[in-house]
Design an enzyme around this catalytic site. Structure first.
Site, mmCIF file in Angstrom:
data_model
loop_
_atom_site.group_PDB
_atom_site.id
_atom_site.type_symbol
_atom_site.label_atom_id
_atom_site.label_comp_id
_atom_site.label_asym_id
_atom_site.label_seq_id
_atom_site.Cartn_x
_atom_site.Cartn_y
_atom_site.Cartn_z
ATOM 1 N N PHE A 154 0.816 -1.214 0.000
ATOM 2 C CA PHE A 154 0.000 0.000 0.000
ATOM 3 C C PHE A 154 0.859 1.278 0.000
ATOM 4 N N ASP A 207 12.773 -11.799 -0.818
ATOM 5 C CA ASP A 207 12.447 -11.705 0.604
ATOM 6 C C ASP A 207 13.534 -10.872 1.282
ATOM 7 N N THR A 232 10.051 -11.045 9.524
ATOM 8 C CA THR A 232 10.221 -9.970 8.539
ATOM 9 C C THR A 232 10.553 -8.632 9.199
ATOM 10 N N THR A 272 5.974 3.068 12.849
ATOM 11 C CA THR A 272 4.572 3.319 13.158
ATOM 12 C C THR A 272 4.391 3.962 14.530
ATOM 13 N N ASP A 273 3.310 4.716 14.667
ATOM 14 C CA ASP A 273 2.980 5.296 15.983
ATOM 15 C C ASP A 273 2.639 4.206 17.005
ATOM 16 N N GLU A 274 2.380 2.989 16.524
ATOM 17 C CA GLU A 274 1.959 1.923 17.435
ATOM 18 C C GLU A 274 3.076 1.488 18.377
ATOM 19 N N TYR A 295 2.500 -7.152 16.504
ATOM 20 C CA TYR A 295 2.895 -6.266 15.391
ATOM 21 C C TYR A 295 3.750 -5.114 15.898
ATOM 22 N N ALA A 299 5.306 -4.746 18.682
ATOM 23 C CA ALA A 299 6.555 -5.187 19.317
ATOM 24 C C ALA A 299 7.603 -5.509 18.248
ATOM 25 N N LYS A 330 7.717 -4.224 15.192
ATOM 26 C CA LYS A 330 8.157 -2.963 14.575
ATOM 27 C C LYS A 330 9.155 -2.244 15.481
ATOM 28 N N ASN A 375 -2.050 5.936 11.183
ATOM 29 C CA ASN A 375 -2.860 5.086 10.288
ATOM 30 C C ASN A 375 -3.041 5.758 8.937
ATOM 31 N N ASN A 376 -2.554 5.117 7.902
ATOM 32 C CA ASN A 376 -2.691 5.685 6.555
ATOM 33 C C ASN A 376 -3.949 5.178 5.866
ATOM 34 N N LYS A 432 -7.443 -3.660 6.500
ATOM 35 C CA LYS A 432 -7.430 -2.536 7.430
ATOM 36 C C LYS A 432 -8.814 -1.913 7.415
ATOM 37 N N PRO A 434 -8.422 -8.444 21.105
ATOM 38 C CA PRO A 434 -7.691 -8.577 22.374
ATOM 39 C C PRO A 434 -6.570 -7.533 22.465
HETATM 40 P P1 NAD Z 1 1.279 -3.637 3.242
HETATM 41 O O1 NAD Z 1 0.931 -4.792 4.103
HETATM 42 O O2 NAD Z 1 0.261 -3.059 2.337
HETATM 43 O O3 NAD Z 1 2.540 -4.004 2.325
HETATM 44 C C1 NAD Z 1 3.670 -4.668 2.828
HETATM 45 C C2 NAD Z 1 4.539 -5.022 1.617
HETATM 46 O O4 NAD Z 1 5.721 -5.674 2.109
HETATM 47 C C3 NAD Z 1 3.861 -6.004 0.656
HETATM 48 O O5 NAD Z 1 4.083 -5.585 -0.671
HETATM 49 C C4 NAD Z 1 4.554 -7.324 0.949
HETATM 50 O O6 NAD Z 1 4.585 -8.195 -0.166
HETATM 51 C C5 NAD Z 1 5.937 -6.850 1.352
HETATM 52 N N1 NAD Z 1 6.627 -7.813 2.213
HETATM 53 C C6 NAD Z 1 6.149 -8.413 3.332
HETATM 54 N N2 NAD Z 1 7.080 -9.239 3.828
HETATM 55 C C7 NAD Z 1 8.172 -9.147 3.028
HETATM 56 C C8 NAD Z 1 9.450 -9.737 3.031
HETATM 57 N N3 NAD Z 1 9.808 -10.633 3.975
HETATM 58 N N4 NAD Z 1 10.336 -9.393 2.073
HETATM 59 C C9 NAD Z 1 9.985 -8.514 1.100
HETATM 60 N N5 NAD Z 1 8.787 -7.933 1.031
HETATM 61 C C10 NAD Z 1 7.889 -8.238 1.990
HETATM 62 O O7 NAD Z 1 1.882 -2.543 4.238
HETATM 63 P P2 NAD Z 1 1.693 -0.962 4.291
HETATM 64 O O8 NAD Z 1 0.419 -0.653 4.957
HETATM 65 O O9 NAD Z 1 2.012 -0.398 2.962
HETATM 66 O O10 NAD Z 1 2.859 -0.598 5.302
HETATM 67 C C11 NAD Z 1 4.177 -0.325 4.824
HETATM 68 C C12 NAD Z 1 5.060 0.030 5.995
HETATM 69 O O11 NAD Z 1 4.523 1.144 6.694
HETATM 70 C C13 NAD Z 1 5.180 -1.077 7.036
HETATM 71 O O12 NAD Z 1 6.504 -1.102 7.500
HETATM 72 C C14 NAD Z 1 4.231 -0.669 8.134
HETATM 73 O O13 NAD Z 1 4.642 -1.167 9.387
HETATM 74 C C15 NAD Z 1 4.353 0.841 8.072
HETATM 75 N N6 NAD Z 1 3.178 1.596 8.501
HETATM 76 C C16 NAD Z 1 1.946 1.327 8.001
HETATM 77 C C17 NAD Z 1 0.851 2.106 8.387
HETATM 78 C C18 NAD Z 1 -0.534 1.875 7.813
HETATM 79 O O14 NAD Z 1 -1.473 2.559 8.243
HETATM 80 N N7 NAD Z 1 -0.720 1.010 6.859
HETATM 81 C C19 NAD Z 1 1.038 3.159 9.278
HETATM 82 C C20 NAD Z 1 2.318 3.417 9.770
HETATM 83 C C21 NAD Z 1 3.380 2.628 9.355
HETATM 84 P P1 TYD Z 2 -6.642 -1.179 11.626
HETATM 85 O O1 TYD Z 2 -7.015 -0.603 10.310
HETATM 86 O O2 TYD Z 2 -6.499 -2.651 11.765
HETATM 87 O O3 TYD Z 2 -5.329 -0.428 12.101
HETATM 88 P P2 TYD Z 2 -4.563 -0.477 13.541
HETATM 89 O O4 TYD Z 2 -5.201 -1.460 14.413
HETATM 90 O O5 TYD Z 2 -3.192 -0.870 13.146
HETATM 91 O O6 TYD Z 2 -4.675 0.909 14.082
HETATM 92 O O7 TYD Z 2 -7.732 -0.719 12.690
HETATM 93 C C1 TYD Z 2 -8.008 0.660 12.887
HETATM 94 C C2 TYD Z 2 -9.042 0.755 13.985
HETATM 95 O O8 TYD Z 2 -10.260 0.163 13.529
HETATM 96 C C3 TYD Z 2 -8.635 -0.001 15.247
HETATM 97 O O9 TYD Z 2 -9.097 0.721 16.385
HETATM 98 C C4 TYD Z 2 -9.388 -1.314 15.108
HETATM 99 C C5 TYD Z 2 -10.663 -0.927 14.358
HETATM 100 N N1 TYD Z 2 -11.225 -1.975 13.485
HETATM 101 C C6 TYD Z 2 -12.582 -2.300 13.576
HETATM 102 O O10 TYD Z 2 -13.326 -1.740 14.393
HETATM 103 N N2 TYD Z 2 -13.073 -3.254 12.735
HETATM 104 C C7 TYD Z 2 -12.295 -3.881 11.824
HETATM 105 O O11 TYD Z 2 -12.810 -4.763 11.073
HETATM 106 C C8 TYD Z 2 -10.909 -3.540 11.726
HETATM 107 C C9 TYD Z 2 -10.013 -4.207 10.731
HETATM 108 C C10 TYD Z 2 -10.417 -2.577 12.586
#
Ligand code: NAD
Ligand code: TYD
Length: 343
Positions: free
Chosen positions: A12, A60, A101, A126-128, A150, A152, A154, A179-180, A189, A274
């Site tokens: 993403f 990988d 990973t 991540t902020d998490e 997750y 932990a 990161k 959260n993006n 998500k 949980p």
């Molecule tokens: P995503 O799950 O959409 O994509 C992850 C990508 O990594 C995929 O293309 C997957 O094929 C690849 N991948 C996974 N394991 C791999 C491995 N062992 N080797 C090579 N490639 C591998 O993730 P995203 O939402 O785009 O998140 C990208 C980064 O941003 C992550 O590090 C995540 O922790 C961080 N992040 C995400 C969010 C969010 O809201 N989505 C917010 C803050 C930070």
């Molecule tokens: P998520 O998109 O999984 O991101 P993160 O947990 O990493 O912040 O979840 C965002 C918020 O939405 C979180 O408070 C959990 C909630 N949520 C639901 O209520 N229902 C759902 O089906 C999902 C996936 C998340």
């Protein structure tokens, strides 16, 4: 910064970053290195596939030999590491892959960065990692209080990056994003699950009381922030990267339904996750001091995201119709319905 290895670039945020960088600069080459897990999707990169500045390697990040080969072949000077297992709910089901990973894979990339003495290694975090923040806002110097496998994992990756900066002088920077939302987010998500379920008139599974708070940022703003840190960030430093405003999940859910003209009766309260973190909140003044700011507020970000999913039904239907997705959805959501009312 000329030859950038974008690990996890088929996911993403990584694919949005690739689009941004190729659109913005004519003098860079982007090598996407991605394992193509369930979350990796070359459809996200289809529009740049024919660009001579773009290259794709399936691999990988835990495979040191394959990483080494990509570093050499493309004369990499910058690594931006998006590759990770990223979904909290999946980390509760199968944490092992997250450690592999997000921690070990980061170590392999850091070793490669050290061997080839590259200009910059940037870690997407991540902020998490701060854990839930019931009051106030996290600053970059706060202690880490991770609560899910997750977060932990990161945090382990972040700490390894900082260790390589301190121990070996590796030119490391880290951004901790919120959260993006936006184009190409895999429908696991909350936002893409809710938009696509609503479009099909299916229930929106809302965890617990729906009053958890998240900072929802438009993905392009996140990617611009990463680019700002790549260009102006100080080595060895962490930068929080969000909007600095939080919204409850129920508010988010009602906005999605309103934008789609769907009834609130689609909201289906289900058993809570949980260890569900109640609130994340970032202080982003450090990155703002570099001259970066968000273009999208919360409503604009959700609106743009809803529009993208409405306009790109083929993209998400291909995923949702697949066997992997359906098995995941069943395992994650079946039998969790509860009847209590939400706020
Ligand atoms: P995503 O799950 O959409 O994509 C992850 C990508 O990594 C995929 O293309 C997957 O094929 C690849 N991948 C996974 N394991 C791999 C491995 N062992 N080797 C090579 N490639 C591998 O993730 P995203 O939402 O785009 O998140 C990208 C980064 O941003 C992550 O590090 C995540 O922790 C961080 N992040 C995400 C969010 C969010 O809201 N989505 C917010 C803050 C930070
Ligand atoms: P998520 O998109 O999984 O991101 P993160 O947990 O990493 O912040 O979840 C965002 C918020 O939405 C979180 O408070 C959990 C909630 N949520 C639901 O209520 N229902 C759902 O089906 C999902 C996936 C998340």
């Amino acid at each position: 910064m000329k030859n950038i290895l974008v690990t996890g670039g088929a996911g993403f945020i990584g694919s949005n970053f690739v689009h941004l960088m190729l659109g913005k600069y004519s003098d860079i080459n982007v090598v996407v290195y991605d394992k193509l897990t369930y979350a990796g999707n070359l459809d996200n990169l289809a529009s740049v596939a024919a660009d001579s500045r773009y290259h794709f390697v399936q691999g990988d990040i835990c495979d040191a030999t394959a990483v080494d080969q990509a570093m050499q072949t493309y004369d990499i000077d910058t690594i931006v590491n998006f590759a990770a297992e990223t979904h909290v709910d999946r980390s509760l089901m199968e944490p092992g892959g997250f450690i592999q990973t997000d921690v070990y894979g980061t170590f392999v990339l850091l070793e490669a960065a050290k061997k080839y003495q590259i200009e910059r290694y940037h870690q997407i975090s991540t902020d998490e990692v701060y854990g839930q923040v019931l009051e106030g806002r996290s600053v970059e110097t706060d202690r880490l209080h991770t609560r899910s496998p997750y977060s932990a994992a990161k945090a382990g990756g972040d700490l390894m990056c900082l260790a390589y900066y301190t121990s070996f002088g590796l030119p490391v920077t880290i951004t901790r994003g919120s959260n993006n939302i936006g184009p190409y987010q895999y429908p696991e998500k909350v936002v893409p699950v809710f938009i696509t379920n609503a479009l099909d008139n299916k229930p929106l599974p809302l965890y617990g009381d729906g009053l958890q708070m998240r900072d929802y940022q438009y993905v392009q703003d996140h990617c611009e922030g990463i680019n700002t840190v790549l260009r102006k960030g100080k080595l060895g430093e962490i930068y929080n990267l969000g909007t600095g405003t939080e919204t409850t999940n129920i508010t988010l859910t009602k906005l999605i339904l309103k934008l789609l003209g769907k009834p609130e009766s689609l909201i289906q309260p289900i058993t809570d996750r949980p260890g569900h973190d109640r609130r994340y909140a970032l202080d982003c003044s450090k990155i703002e001091a570099l001259g970066w700011k968000n273009k999208y507020n919360f409503e604009q970000a959700v609106e743009a995201t809803v529009k993208w999913y409405v306009d790109n039904e083929d993209w998400w239907r291909k995923i949702k119709d697949g066997r992997h997705y359906q098995a995941y959805y069943q395992r994650q959501y079946a039998g969790r319905e509860v009847s209590q009312a939400v706020a």
